[in-house]
Design an enzyme around this catalytic site. Structure first.
Site, PDB file in Angstrom:
ATOM      1  N   HIS A  73       0.868  -1.186   0.000  1.00  0.00           N
ATOM      2  CA  HIS A  73       0.000   0.000   0.000  1.00  0.00           C
ATOM      3  C   HIS A  73       0.899   1.229   0.000  1.00  0.00           C
ATOM      4  O   HIS A  73       1.537   1.520   1.009  1.00  0.00           O
ATOM      5  CB  HIS A  73      -0.891   0.008   1.247  1.00  0.00           C
ATOM      6  CG  HIS A  73      -1.828  -1.155   1.325  1.00  0.00           C
ATOM      7  ND1 HIS A  73      -3.076  -1.146   0.755  1.00  0.00           N
ATOM      8  CD2 HIS A  73      -1.692  -2.379   1.897  1.00  0.00           C
ATOM      9  CE1 HIS A  73      -3.677  -2.313   0.981  1.00  0.00           C
ATOM     10  NE2 HIS A  73      -2.862  -3.083   1.671  1.00  0.00           N
ATOM     11  N   ASP A 162      -8.577  -5.206  -2.168  1.00  0.00           N
ATOM     12  CA  ASP A 162      -7.937  -5.443  -0.874  1.00  0.00           C
ATOM     13  C   ASP A 162      -8.155  -4.288   0.090  1.00  0.00           C
ATOM     14  O   ASP A 162      -8.068  -3.128  -0.282  1.00  0.00           O
ATOM     15  CB  ASP A 162      -6.430  -5.657  -1.027  1.00  0.00           C
ATOM     16  CG  ASP A 162      -5.762  -5.798   0.335  1.00  0.00           C
ATOM     17  OD1 ASP A 162      -6.127  -6.745   1.052  1.00  0.00           O
ATOM     18  OD2 ASP A 162      -4.939  -4.947   0.698  1.00  0.00           O
ATOM     19  N   HIS A 189      -9.304 -10.258  -0.229  1.00  0.00           N
ATOM     20  CA  HIS A 189      -9.201  -9.994   1.208  1.00  0.00           C
ATOM     21  C   HIS A 189     -10.344 -10.761   1.864  1.00  0.00           C
ATOM     22  O   HIS A 189     -11.511 -10.374   1.741  1.00  0.00           O
ATOM     23  CB  HIS A 189      -9.344  -8.487   1.460  1.00  0.00           C
ATOM     24  CG  HIS A 189      -9.191  -8.105   2.891  1.00  0.00           C
ATOM     25  ND1 HIS A 189      -8.416  -7.039   3.289  1.00  0.00           N
ATOM     26  CD2 HIS A 189      -9.688  -8.641   4.026  1.00  0.00           C
ATOM     27  CE1 HIS A 189      -8.451  -6.942   4.618  1.00  0.00           C
ATOM     28  NE2 HIS A 189      -9.241  -7.904   5.078  1.00  0.00           N
ATOM     29  N   HIS A 242      -2.991 -12.457   2.462  1.00  0.00           N
ATOM     30  CA  HIS A 242      -2.631 -12.469   3.895  1.00  0.00           C
ATOM     31  C   HIS A 242      -3.391 -13.502   4.735  1.00  0.00           C
ATOM     32  O   HIS A 242      -4.150 -13.165   5.638  1.00  0.00           O
ATOM     33  CB  HIS A 242      -2.745 -11.090   4.519  1.00  0.00           C
ATOM     34  CG  HIS A 242      -3.901 -10.228   4.050  1.00  0.00           C
ATOM     35  ND1 HIS A 242      -5.188 -10.683   3.966  1.00  0.00           N
ATOM     36  CD2 HIS A 242      -3.929  -8.943   3.647  1.00  0.00           C
ATOM     37  CE1 HIS A 242      -5.969  -9.700   3.534  1.00  0.00           C
ATOM     38  NE2 HIS A 242      -5.216  -8.632   3.330  1.00  0.00           N
ATOM     39  N   ASN A 288      -5.499  -6.303   9.636  1.00  0.00           N
ATOM     40  CA  ASN A 288      -6.561  -7.134   9.058  1.00  0.00           C
ATOM     41  C   ASN A 288      -5.977  -8.078   8.022  1.00  0.00           C
ATOM     42  O   ASN A 288      -5.375  -7.581   7.072  1.00  0.00           O
ATOM     43  CB  ASN A 288      -7.609  -6.273   8.366  1.00  0.00           C
ATOM     44  CG  ASN A 288      -8.219  -5.238   9.276  1.00  0.00           C
ATOM     45  OD1 ASN A 288      -8.155  -5.350  10.483  1.00  0.00           O
ATOM     46  ND2 ASN A 288      -8.797  -4.215   8.673  1.00  0.00           N
ATOM     47  N   ASP A 315       2.047  -6.904   2.650  1.00  0.00           N
ATOM     48  CA  ASP A 315       0.912  -6.071   3.065  1.00  0.00           C
ATOM     49  C   ASP A 315       1.433  -4.793   3.737  1.00  0.00           C
ATOM     50  O   ASP A 315       0.853  -4.328   4.724  1.00  0.00           O
ATOM     51  CB  ASP A 315      -0.036  -6.838   3.996  1.00  0.00           C
ATOM     52  CG  ASP A 315      -1.370  -6.114   4.181  1.00  0.00           C
ATOM     53  OD1 ASP A 315      -1.630  -5.132   3.463  1.00  0.00           O
ATOM     54  OD2 ASP A 315      -2.159  -6.546   5.041  1.00  0.00           O
ATOM     55  N   HIS A 319       0.765   3.847   8.164  1.00  0.00           N
ATOM     56  CA  HIS A 319      -0.184   4.793   8.764  1.00  0.00           C
ATOM     57  C   HIS A 319       0.620   5.779   9.588  1.00  0.00           C
ATOM     58  O   HIS A 319       1.744   5.473  10.005  1.00  0.00           O
ATOM     59  CB  HIS A 319      -1.187   4.059   9.675  1.00  0.00           C
ATOM     60  CG  HIS A 319      -2.114   3.143   8.944  1.00  0.00           C
ATOM     61  ND1 HIS A 319      -3.115   3.590   8.100  1.00  0.00           N
ATOM     62  CD2 HIS A 319      -2.192   1.793   8.911  1.00  0.00           C
ATOM     63  CE1 HIS A 319      -3.764   2.551   7.591  1.00  0.00           C
ATOM     64  NE2 HIS A 319      -3.221   1.437   8.053  1.00  0.00           N
TER      65      HIS A 319
END
Ligand code: DOR
Length: 434
Positions: A73, A162, A189, A242, A288, A315, A319
């Site tokens: 991401h 995802d 996901h 994942h 998650n 993944d 943040h």
């Protein structure tokens, strides 16, 4: 473009079976020559001048294909306070990744050719190969399919929503049919929102500790079972992202044995940690699907060993510190992972005795490249000069100050990890050097 001669390294390549001391000559973004010994002086003469050849002494180092992460991401466009394509690519290069596949939960989402082109063009300005998935549904809403033909045409390498599980079966089925037609993977996901009270924390010991409902293992089991059923007979290449439960691993194992084109990803955190880490680190180990139990962690490792799970994918989910400082149920899920993935694999899979380094490289490079149809994940003459040099002897404390990502949301800060990327070469140029 300067030529690079890597001398005295130990070359491993799971695809072509190379496993021994070899020199590698790189020119024009490709591997020109691989041989027991390549003479530096002869190369210098050929390139007419010292400055046009860089000789890298890889004595004591492993030389492996650049790593491929099919699940990152990079938050660009829309959330660049967390990460952007430039910083994400820097973190990737530092972690030994030469190719990454961006997830499509950006803002706007990658549901249009315009956004896809923005992402791919910005990716081209970086030192690594940045690919992207397109969304399955418009705006990640789960209601209306994107123009998958157009996205494929514009360069998407797969499709996914995802971050948001796809609830509607008819949409999933249609998307699977389209991906079969396009011969492209679709990744899922797998968390059934109808049984989740709070995401990111396992229902069990961790949720009880925090006094919340948490996310039960059944959420994942339900969705994996559903999607295996939906994919039956379609021939679609499906990728279970994942994976976190032992039951999920077993469902994938059985589906694979039945001949289905099913793949799965495990993250380094799911093979390294359990819900105890959530209890210890709180929001920094909230993701998650959540970290689960020791039996799940072991089943994931067993799945990697027998290649039921054929890919390790990070993944990488940056943040901000402010977001992760919120109370547990309000903080976003996810941790960064690009810079710790290889050391976690070396520490918890190779040194722990579960697999060889060759197998780890297969799971982190060769297999993901194959599933996503990328020209990567191997070392051969004429092939892409995407190569990493690894020192498997070095142990280092992972420190916040050294993180290349914009974000530092990870429970691994302060951990001693084995294995260090010394150099990342992508398209024949040095993308990172320790
Ligand atoms: O923990 C997660 N964070 N899991 C996901 O699937 C999405 C990701 C994110 O985008 O932050």
């Amino acid at each position: 473009m300067k030529k690079i001669l890597i001398k005295n390294g130990y070359v491993i390549d799971p695809k072509t079976g190379k496993d021994g001391h070899k020199d590698i000559l790189i020119s024009d973004g490709k591997i020109e020559k691989i041989s027991e010994s390549i003479d530096a002086d002869a190369c210098r003469k050929e390139v007419k001048g010292k400055n046009n050849l860089r000789v890298v002494d890889a004595e004591g180092l492993l030389v492996a294909p650049g790593l491929v992460d099919v699940h990152v991401h990079f938050r660009d466009p829309g959330f660049t306070e967390k990460e952007d394509i430039y910083t994400g690519a820097k973190a990737a290069a530092k972690g030994g990744f030469t190719s990454v596949v961006m997830m499509a939960n950006t803002k706007p989402a990658i549901d249009s050719v315009d956004t896809l082109e923005y992402v791919l063009n910005k990716g081209k300005e970086t030192a690594i190969n940045v690919y992207a998935c397109g969304n399955v549904t418009m705006g990640l809403k789960g209601e209306e399919l994107t123009d998958m033909d157009a996205l494929a045409q514009a360069g998407a390498v797969g499709f996914t929503d995802d971050g948001i599980p796809l609830v509607k079966e008819d949409i999933v089925k249609k998307a699977m049919e389209k991906c079969a037609q396009l011969d492209m993977p679709i990744s899922f996901h797998e968390e059934d929102p109808s049984v989740i009270e709070n995401n990111g924390i396992n229902r069990g010991k961790a949720s009880e500790f925090f006094g919340i409902g948490g996310s039960p293992r059944q959420a994942e089991i339900n969705m994996i079972a559903r999607d295996i059923k939906l994919a039956e007979g379609l021939g679609t290449s499906i990728d279970i992202q994942h994976i976190s439960t032992k039951e999920g691993v077993q469902l994938v194992r059985e589906a694979k044995a039945s001949g289905m084109s099913i793949h799965a990803e495990a993250t380094p955190h799911h093979f390294s940690l359990t819900e105890e880490a959530a209890i210890e680190h709180g929001t920094l180990a909230k993701m998650n699907p959540p970290l689960r139990e020791e039996a799940d962690r072991r089943a994931i490792i067993a799945g990697l060993v027998d290649e039921t799970i054929d890919m390790i994918a990070t993944d990488h989910a940056p943040h901000t510190a402010e977001e992760k400082a919120r109370e547990l149920t309000k903080a976003p899920s996810g941790i960064i992972g690009l810079e710790t993935a290889l050391p976690l694999g070396i520490t918890n899979l190779v040194d722990a005795g579960y697999m060889t380094i060759n197998k780890l490289i297969k799971l982190m490079s060769t297999n993901p490249a194959a599933v996503y149809h990328l020209d990567a994940g191997y070392i051969a003459e004429g092939g892409p000069a995407d190569i990493i040099l690894i020192d498997t002897r070095v142990s280092e404390i992972y420190e916040k100050e050294n993180i290349a990502s914009k974000a530092c949301n990870t429970p691994f800060i302060g951990c001693e990890l084995k294995g260090k990327v010394m150099m990342t070469i992508c398209r024949g140029e040095v993308a990172y050097e320790a």
